[in-house]
Design an enzyme around this catalytic site. Structure first.
Site, PDB file in Angstrom:
ATOM      1  N   LYS A 195       0.901  -1.156   0.000  1.00  9.72           N
ATOM      2  CA  LYS A 195       0.000   0.000   0.000  1.00  9.72           C
ATOM      3  C   LYS A 195       0.927   1.190   0.000  1.00  9.72           C
ATOM      4  CE  LYS A 195      -2.937   2.301   2.156  1.00  9.72           C
ATOM      5  NZ  LYS A 195      -2.841   3.754   2.000  1.00  9.72           N
ATOM      6  N   GLY A 205       4.932   3.721  10.720  1.00 11.88           N
ATOM      7  CA  GLY A 205       4.137   4.945  10.717  1.00 11.88           C
ATOM      8  C   GLY A 205       3.691   5.328  12.106  1.00 11.88           C
ATOM      9  N   SER A 206       2.506   5.905  12.175  1.00 13.61           N
ATOM     10  CA  SER A 206       2.037   6.468  13.436  1.00 13.61           C
ATOM     11  C   SER A 206       1.518   5.383  14.366  1.00 13.61           C
ATOM     12  CB  SER A 206       0.904   7.460  13.176  1.00 13.61           C
ATOM     13  OG  SER A 206      -0.241   6.750  12.723  1.00 13.61           O
ATOM     14  N   ARG A 207       1.434   5.722  15.640  1.00 16.12           N
ATOM     15  CA  ARG A 207       0.902   4.793  16.631  1.00 16.12           C
ATOM     16  C   ARG A 207      -0.560   4.476  16.357  1.00 16.12           C
ATOM     17  NH1 ARG A 207       2.353   5.490  22.935  1.00 16.12           N
ATOM     18  NH2 ARG A 207       0.996   3.915  23.847  1.00 16.12           N
ATOM     19  N   GLY A 264      -2.125   4.567  13.514  1.00 17.31           N
ATOM     20  CA  GLY A 264      -2.210   3.722  12.325  1.00 17.31           C
ATOM     21  C   GLY A 264      -1.834   2.281  12.637  1.00 17.31           C
ATOM     22  N   GLY A 265      -0.752   2.113  13.372  1.00 16.10           N
ATOM     23  CA  GLY A 265      -0.295   0.767  13.723  1.00 16.10           C
ATOM     24  C   GLY A 265      -1.310   0.030  14.581  1.00 16.10           C
ATOM     25  N   GLU A 312       6.003  -0.625  13.197  1.00 10.19           N
ATOM     26  CA  GLU A 312       6.954   0.214  13.901  1.00 10.19           C
ATOM     27  C   GLU A 312       6.255   1.540  14.114  1.00 10.19           C
ATOM     28  OE1 GLU A 312      10.745   1.147  11.877  1.00 10.19           O
ATOM     29  OE2 GLU A 312      10.345   2.993  12.974  1.00 10.19           O
ATOM     30  N   CYS A 359      12.314   7.838  12.815  1.00  7.13           N
ATOM     31  CA  CYS A 359      11.779   7.070  13.944  1.00  7.13           C
ATOM     32  C   CYS A 359      12.804   7.022  15.075  1.00  7.13           C
ATOM     33  CB  CYS A 359      11.442   5.638  13.554  1.00  7.13           C
ATOM     34  SG  CYS A 359      11.599   5.268  11.833  1.00  7.13           S
ATOM     35  N   GLU A 418       5.795  11.173  21.561  1.00  5.63           N
ATOM     36  CA  GLU A 418       6.599  11.512  20.401  1.00  5.63           C
ATOM     37  C   GLU A 418       6.040  12.751  19.692  1.00  5.63           C
ATOM     38  OE1 GLU A 418       6.546   8.650  17.194  1.00  5.63           O
ATOM     39  OE2 GLU A 418       8.448   9.379  16.377  1.00  5.63           O
TER      40      GLU A 418
END
Lengths: 533, 533
Positions: free
Chosen positions: B193, B250-252, B254-255, B274, B308, B395
């Site tokens: 993606k 990516g972002s928290r 999103g994960g 991650e 990151c 973050e």
């Protein structure tokens, strides 16, 4: 029913093992049950409260950094001391286990030996240094455009592990079983939620481990054991933030509940649950002999069918081609007595599952029913029915086998595609007599089974699980919660480890195990090449 | 704003890469945006529908058994062909990436080289045979009480993997990045993606990979790439039963959404996400120099802080002992211009995060604000405040640093315990001048950081992530969803493999790769001992 007094060479106390002490659980009591008679046994075992679980988690968390920093020799010494302790007390262990589980003595004698052997295998693994996973990428100070730093990698223990004992292996998958052995080998403190089907065995084994921990001067939280409600104490342990991983062998519903509890924590943790498997066996035409039909029944009935690797499903050619196999199997079943099962609950579930299956398939043969010893059963259906009735492949825990008759290779492959993930899958073929097309099909099956199961067996039976380096006792979901893992064999240690890298850490600040002298003593990867000590 | 026509040596088509063909997505369009100006770029890229996602999953599932059976040499040839293709087109790749991301050309030139190097590293790993994980326990026909069967084990690819490209590394963590390289090395088909922040780069890179796949005659579903809505197409891919694993950077939020989608499937699958990390840096008194203060700012501002591994949190002694470090860092920040960020969304989130932090901490210094180039920022608080205000350690993606001042070793250790899992943790110490107590504290810190982070750095800065064998780019949750794994380096391949055992499978039915001739060519474990080819 009155409580049976049994001659015991040891006095069981019914205590929990928490934080280095024995304490009586106060959330009610449970007793061992003599499987053969249903009679409750002495003593009463106290059940843990949530507070006991929290105390255990705290002690385990205290133990974790000490175990992490302990030298490899300490870990292997612990594993060997437990193995020696089990062997030394094998007679009383077997006696109590025979009482509580109804499993035959020879099987239990073998299981103790398997369990101590497994502990020694992990001790040897730890001594070899292989499981430390050491990797070194040396510094390149002159690299352009930027110097390369030094990197050293090793595998560290995850931290406190909760293990749920299994009913069907009082030794090999319980308090000193493969989850415990591999977690201790990794350097993780362990809290066992002992199985209530064998509380006496759990206490005897726990006493051996607790003594080994004490003798080696290891922290009190290194090994702990609780009896208690799964919903209360089991969940409390899995949800405790100090717990870092879970090992489980048991039912699908139990495993799924633990997965759910573990992943809804603020910090999710891995759950290694071994759940359900019918271990399909494919009999190709060349191998559909009476002899193999009888051997199938031997495997099916082993230990009253109470194995995760029990061959519950066998695919046999339709018509004449499969007749010798099926009629020999039927005849073998008819001659066999019922067997005592581990618990009343398991027996009731077996009978219900067997009878539900009888509503979907044709009963081919049944053994004789005994007192508390339900009959083995063989049923039959068409392989094509699996496509519309997937419940045919639901696990019935016990000595119930389903023969699925297939018409041709296509029908066989379609049936396999309808199956869920499995611990094992087996192919029977007589290479000396099989025509070319069948041999080609055999090779094609091996490829197809790679996606279905964790272990592929040819011309054998799945019920024996070797304890070694190359074994895989795992498989795609729902055979296990994590199809990448094995719960038996040395690879099982990796479930409880994580890799950590050390960049440019000077020798004086490096952990002992990563200093030059220590890494020279272990197999390691240097710039990607294997270097042996 | 009118669409900018940019001189391009290639003509982008805006197509998806699905099932071996280029097709235009019909769920709307998206354009690349010139990061420096905000101007939309040619061409319009069609967005995928759920039907496109399903087609991709079907093609990947078709490719999976072919890739699984392909010889190692085919896998390594594919990785090398992609690497060569990227290097050959580096100039146009960098030109488009510079436009879409605003990252400086030299950094992008380096990132292409890193990406092709990473692919070649995985090719070499595959060629070495090490990642096959071959283990053999030979048969012991004479073992008592029962013969031992032969067991051969290897690691097989999990199957189709979905990879979500990252905004901040258009090459190294996107369409040909480490997730893709390690999944292809394992033999898994990949569906990317693509990230909408660099659709042109995604298409150029995908064209390189698609050509390599075609030239090697591999199945069309080996590599596919889609642009589309995360909520629609991303979720559809993760929920597709044919998909077996997910890689994400990516972002928290999103994960976490992907983890949720993956675990509520009927068959849950692993997600390697991650997510977030502030990469604490501990400056001990001996190392609190002006020089290190300036070096800290260099690391903090690298790539506008969009790493990151950006050092967002630095622990510095209170008072005089830390003054030289902090004032030099403040002075260095003040002299720096703002930097263009990857997207408007990332810039807005940075400004909001930076300003929210300013409400909790004292602003020490700020760089100059430019057109579309927000100022870098340095703030300060007491380390003790972290215990009551954990949001201090959230973050802020970008060049915002927080100095936490600690009073003594206890205060320092307590602050560390308040932190969540991290990708990296760094200690600065001058061993030549540090007193004994500080050196002892240094060693104690390394131990404490083992539990906190996946990579521990001494006297360096975390922003450089080496691509090698010993690197770990991972860490306890929430740094990654699975703290046992790394997304960079050769160990990353294990995320996409599962072990399978073959019991007594005759040579003629064994997969090529496990026959005697093949296993003799790879490093392997025979009865637990390492044997080299």
């Amino acid at each position: 029913m009155s409580i049976v007094q049994v001659e015991q060479p040891v006095s069981l106390t019914g205590d929990l093992f928490v934080a280095g002490e024995r304490r009586q659980g106060s959330a009610g009591v449970v007793r061992g049950i003599a499987a053969a008679t249903g009679a409750p046994l002495e003593p009463a075992f106290g059940l843990a409260t949530r507070a006991d679980a929290a105390d255990a988690a705290a002690a385990a968390a205290d133990a974790a950094p000490v175990l992490r920093a302990a030298p490899r020799a300490t870990r292997s010494a612990l594993l060997r001391a437990i193995a020696d302790g089990l062997d030394a007390r094998a007679e009383e262990l077997v006696a109590r286990a025979a009482l509580e589980t109804g499993l035959p003595q020879p099987r239990l004698v073998g299981e103790v030996a398997r369990t101590s052997g497994q502990l020694r295998l992990f001790a040897a693994l730890v001594d070899s240094g292989l499981s430390e996973g050491v990797r070194i990428d040396p510094a390149q100070p002159d690299r352009a455009p930027a110097p390369r730093p030094e990197l050293r990698q090793r595998r560290l223990p995850l931290g406190p592990v909760v293990v749920f004992g299994a009913s069907n292996f009082p030794f090999a998958f319980s308090n000193a079983g493969s989850d415990v052995a591999s977690a201790l080998a990794a350097g993780c403190p362990v809290i066992v939620k002992s199985h209530q089907a064998h509380p006496g065995v759990a206490e005897l084994v726990s006493a051996v481990i607790a003594a080994a921990v004490r003798d080696l001067g290891l922290p009190a939280g290194t090994y702990q054991a609780l009896l208690g409600s799964g919903r209360e104490v089991g969940t409390a342990l899995v949800e405790d933030p100090r717990v870092r991983a879970v090992g489980f062998t048991g039912s699908r519903s139990g495993g799924l509940a633990l997965m759910e509890a573990a992943r809804t924590r603020p910090v999710p943790i891995p759950v290694y649950a071994e759940m359900s498997s019918v271990n399909p066996v494919i009999v190709l035409p060349s191998a559909a002999t009476a002899e193999r039909g009888r051997a199938f029944v031997d495997s099916l009935l082993l230990g009253a069918g109470q194995f995760c690797t029990n061959p519950g499903l066998v695919l046999v050619p339709v018509g004449e081609a499969g007749e010798a196999f099926v009629s020999a199997a039927a005849e073998a079943i008819r001659g066999r007595d019922g067997q005592v099962m581990l618990t009343d609950g398991i027996r009731d579930a077996y009978v219900a599952g067997r009878d539900a299956l009888a509503g979907r398939a044709v009963r081919v043969a049944e053994g004789s029913e005994g007192e508390r010893a339900p009959a083995a059963s063989l049923m039959e259906a068409s392989a094509a029915e699996l496509l519309t009735e997937p419940a045919l492949a639901d696990e019935v825990f016990g000595a119930s086998g389903l023969v699925l008759r297939y018409g041709d290779a296509d029908g066989l492959l379609r049936a396999l595609q309808a199956l869920e993930g499995q611990l094992t899958a087996t192919v029977h073929i007589d290479l000396a007599t099989a025509p070319d097309a069948e041999r080609a099909l055999g090779a094609q099956l091996i490829e197809a089974l790679e996606e279905l199961a964790g272990r592929i067996v040819v011309n054998g039976w799945p019920t024996g699980v070797e304890v070694g380096h190359a074994i895989v006792h795992g498989g795609p979901f729902p055979a296990t919660s994590d199809g990448r893992s094995t719960s038996v064999g040395t690879l099982a240690i990796e479930r409880f480890q994580r890799a950590v890298a050390y960049q440019d850490v000077p020798e004086s600040l490096l952990p002992e195990a990563l200093r030059d002298v220590a890494v020279a003593a272990v197999p390691r990867l240097v710039d990607g090449a294997v270097v042996l000590p």
